[in-house]
Structures are given as C-alpha cells and as structure tokens.
Scaffold this active site. Structure first.
Site, PDB file in Angstrom:
ATOM      1  N   LYS A   1      16.915  21.770 -10.175  1.00  0.00           N
ATOM      2  CA  LYS A   1      16.175  20.560 -10.536  1.00  0.00           C
ATOM      3  C   LYS A   1      17.016  19.569 -11.328  1.00  0.00           C
ATOM      4  CE  LYS A   1      12.445  19.695  -9.980  1.00  0.00           C
ATOM      5  NZ  LYS A   1      11.282  20.113 -10.792  1.00  0.00           N
ATOM      6  N   HIS A  12       0.825  -1.216   0.000  1.00  0.00           N
ATOM      7  CA  HIS A  12       0.000   0.000   0.000  1.00  0.00           C
ATOM      8  C   HIS A  12       0.859   1.266   0.000  1.00  0.00           C
ATOM      9  CE1 HIS A  12      -3.366  -2.667   0.981  1.00  0.00           C
ATOM     10  NE2 HIS A  12      -2.603  -3.174   1.929  1.00  0.00           N
TER      11      HIS A  12
END
Length: 460
Positions: free
Chosen positions: A283, A156
C-alpha cells in the site's frame, strides 16, 4: 489572580469561575499585537498631552522589554493572569512602577481586545494570501508543462469529452484566484481601527484616533464605538472565505485520490507525501489528500460556531464574544497547514500522460466530435446523436474505442463516414478545435496562461 478589575468586589472570584472566565490559555497568541497596540496608544496619548514624553518613553521601553523577554523565553505567559492584557499590564507595572498604571488611560479591554483580534486576523490574512499565491504559482507551472497533456473531462464522474491536464488544473486555478481576491476584499473592509472606542461610548480624553489608526497601518478609525467593540463580521467573513478555500482543496483532493487509485493510475504521489499500511506492504496511501478532505469539516465547524455565537448578542460587547478566538485560531492554523502541504504534494507529483490519454480514448470522450462530424456532412444532429450511440454500443461489444473501429464498420451504420473520421476524432483534433477563450485548445490556453502570469505578477 492577576486581573484588571476588582475594586467594587468584596471577595475573590471563585477559582472555577475565574478559570471559566479566563482567556490567557488562548489569547496569549496576541502578545505581539497587544504590545504593538499599547505602544501606538501611549504614543498618541503623549501627542495629545495626556502623557508626558518621559512617561511615554518609559512605558514604551517597558513594553519593548516585555516583548523581548517573551520572545527569548526569559518570562513565561502563565495562567495566573486572566488574559494577555492583564499579563502585559501587570508585568509593565512590576518593571516601571506607577507610571505603568497610566497605560490603560482612555481605553477599555473591549476596544483593546477588538484591536488585538483585528491586528492578529489581519496578519494571518497576509500569511494565508501568500500561501494561496504560492499554490497558484505551482498550479500555473503545471498548466504550462501540460498544455498538451490529454485526459478525459468528466460530468457525473463519467468520462465526457477530452480536455487537457492544463485545462483541468486551470479550473482550480480560477477557484484559488477568487479565494485570493476574497481575502484581499476582507482585508480592505476590516482595516479600520477600533482603538479609542472605549467600553462602548468612546471616552472623555482628547484622543486622536486617526493618529492611532495611522500608527497601526489602518486606513482610518471606525465610525461607531458600539459597533467597534462588538463587530466580528470580519471573523465571520474570514472563516467563510477559509471554508471556501477548504472546499476547493477538498474537491481537488478528491480528484487526486481518484487519480491515484489503481483503476486510474493518472498520477503518482511522491513518497514524501504518502504513507503505508501497517499490515499491507504493497500500500501507498494518499493520506495528505484524505486529511485535507477530512479537515474541511473542521473549518466549516468554526464558521458555524461563530455565526451561532453572534446571532443573539445585543449591543454592545458581551462575554460570549470571547468564543470568537479558539476556533478561529484553529481554523486559521488548519487552513495554513492544508494549503502548504497540498502545495508540496502538487509540486512533487508525477503525471502519467499515456494513461491519461488512453483513458480519454477508451471512454468515448470523442463521441460528441463524431456526431459533429456527421452534422458537418449534412446529417441532422438528432440523427447523428443516434448513429454515434449505435457506434458506441458496437465498441462496447467489441471492447474497443471509436478510434479502433474500421471504416467499413463505420459505413455499415452510416455511409456518410469517410477516412477523415479518424482525424476528426483524434484527441489532438477534439481538443484543438476548441479554441474559444476558456476552452482547452492550445491557443486558448496560451492566452489564459498569459493572463494568469500577469495576474500572479500583479499580486503584492
């Protein structure tokens, strides 16, 4: 307009109709397969007496000269031809005269295109198999290098139990092994030659179809001429298998993207497989993984398209089946590119072992082992489950891991705990206790690595 028909027509085909009907813009990919099939066909025609040896040699020499000129750029495949078959035949007749008109004896475009598509698909399967094998070899090396690299296993998307990087990557290894085996299975099932089936009902010429099949490295000839010219099951099977390959690559890409995030920092992707931002200088984006994930839908689309095309087609050949090519070509090229780039990304990736192990510890992945410790000391499992749940709550309040609780804190909740609890819940112990085959323990993984090594060595 160079085409292979027209005798019963009284006027030229409308140009828009011709353009709509033509396939030369995409089936020119078949030029090697078309020429190879034609050489096998005339070789067989000569052996059964339909062509003389001189006619055979003249046609084969002409076909080989066309192949040479295409590959050297001396001639160009252009839209003045309806399809690759008319291009080859028209050029052959231009070169060798009327004997070139005998090339098409005993065959139809229907069985000719069925052959070309099979030969092309078969060649591509071999290339894709090699790319999958290369990827598996990369994953196998990562597994060998990281048999003792601890990390959290998830359910999960929640940290669940400690595993190793070798064990995690090994799950994808099993997926790609199945992918490889599926490709082998498709190859074997499709590898029967349709040439000689004619338009749909065979031919009156004394063709030796088994000889043609042998010349083209097929296992044998197809057994029903109607099925032969209208079968695209192998295309559907291949696109299904490629969709599964892409699904596996996409799942792995999703994990790479998560592992590469600032929150996880499990990995660093090499600069050669990353991109930056036009505005944010800090980034470093996992664009290859994201594109692989995104292109998966493109391959799924090709599968859905051919299934939809084929679902309403009566026997035998219908022009709808021309739609089997463009999306199949695109899907094959997409998958080959994705596997190759993904493999390069994995080969150059850096794994941050301390971050992985710290994440496993801080995520209470050893909670089940703490419960097992109590069970081994006589506490019923359901009670042990509740006790460890209380310990986890305490850790969350203190912002520490189970490893960091003092023995007094353990015993305050349950006096059964002793000093050996720390050894019992260490990452090493949690993993090493799991040594049934398929589990992440070192001994179990060594057996799997040997099985994988033997498997990879056995691949052709």
């Amino acid at each position: 307009m160079a085409q292979l028909w027209g005798g019963r027509f009284t006027k030229e085909t409308d140009q828009l109709v011709y353009n709509f009907n033509a396939s030369i813009s995409f089936d020119q990919k078949f030029y090697r397969q078309d020429i190879r099939g034609s050489i096998a066909h005339v070789t067989m025609l000569s052996s059964v007496g339909v062509l003389t040896a001189e006619e055979r040699d003249t046609i084969i020499d002409g076909l080989n000269s066309i192949l040479h000129d295409i590959e050297t750029g001396t001639i160009e495949i252009t839209s003045e031809y309806e399809d690759i078959h008319s291009f080859v035949e028209a050029n052959l007749i231009d070169r060798i005269g009327d004997v070139g008109k005998k090339l098409h004896t005993g065959r139809s475009r229907n069985d000719q295109v069925a052959l070309d598509m099979k030969l092309y698909t078969r060649d591509e399967i071999l290339e894709i198999k090699q790319l999958v094998k290369d990827l598996m070899e990369t994953l196998h090396q990562i597994m060998k290098d990281h048999i003792d690299t601890f990390m959290p296993g998830f359910t999960h998307l929640q940290k669940a139990q400690p595993v190793t990087l070798a064990h995690h990557v090994g799950a994808y290894m099993e997926m790609f092994k199945r992918d490889y085996d599926r490709l082998c299975d498709i190859y074997d099932r499709m590898n029967y030659c349709p040439l000689g089936s004619g338009a749909l009902a065979g031919t009156t010429y004394p063709l030796d179809r088994e000889q043609t099949a042998s010349l083209l490295d097929f296992y044998g000839a197809t057994l029903n001429s109607m099925d032969s010219v209208s079968d695209r099951d192998y295309v559907i099977e291949l696109l299904s298998a490629l969709s599964t390959v892409m699904m596996h690559l996409s799942r792995f890409s999703e994990e790479i993207i998560i592992w590469n995030s600032n929150e996880y920092q499990f990995i660093s992707i090499d600069d050669g497989f990353s991109t930056g931002s036009s505005i944010m200088p800090q980034k470093k984006n996992p664009d290859i993984a994201e594109l692989v994930r995104g292109k998966t839908g493109r391959v799924y689309g090709a599968l859905t398209s051919i299934l939809t095309t084929m679902k309403g087609i009566p026997l035998a050949y219908n022009k709808d089946m021309q739609e089997d090519k463009e999306l199949t070509f695109d899907a094959i090229d997409t998958v080959k590119g994705c596997i190759s780039l993904f493999n390069g990304m994995m080969k150059t990736m850096t794994f941050h072992k301390p971050n992985m192990e710290a994440s496993a510890k801080n995520g209470f992945t050893n909670a089940t082992d703490a419960a097992d410790y109590l069970v081994n000391h006589g506490v019923p499992f359901r009670d042990a489950h509740g006790i460890v749940g209380q310990l986890v709550l305490l850790c969350i309040e203190k912002n520490i891991s189970l490893d960091d609780l003092s023995l007094a804190e353990y015993q305050e909740i349950c006096p059964v705990f002793h000093e050996d609890i720390y050894e019992a819940i260490s990452m090493e112990t949690c993993v090493e206790k799991r040594n049934t085959i398929g589990a992440p323990g070192h001994a179990a993984m060594e057996k799997v690595l040997k099985i994988n090594e033997d498997y990879l060595a056995s691949l052709k």
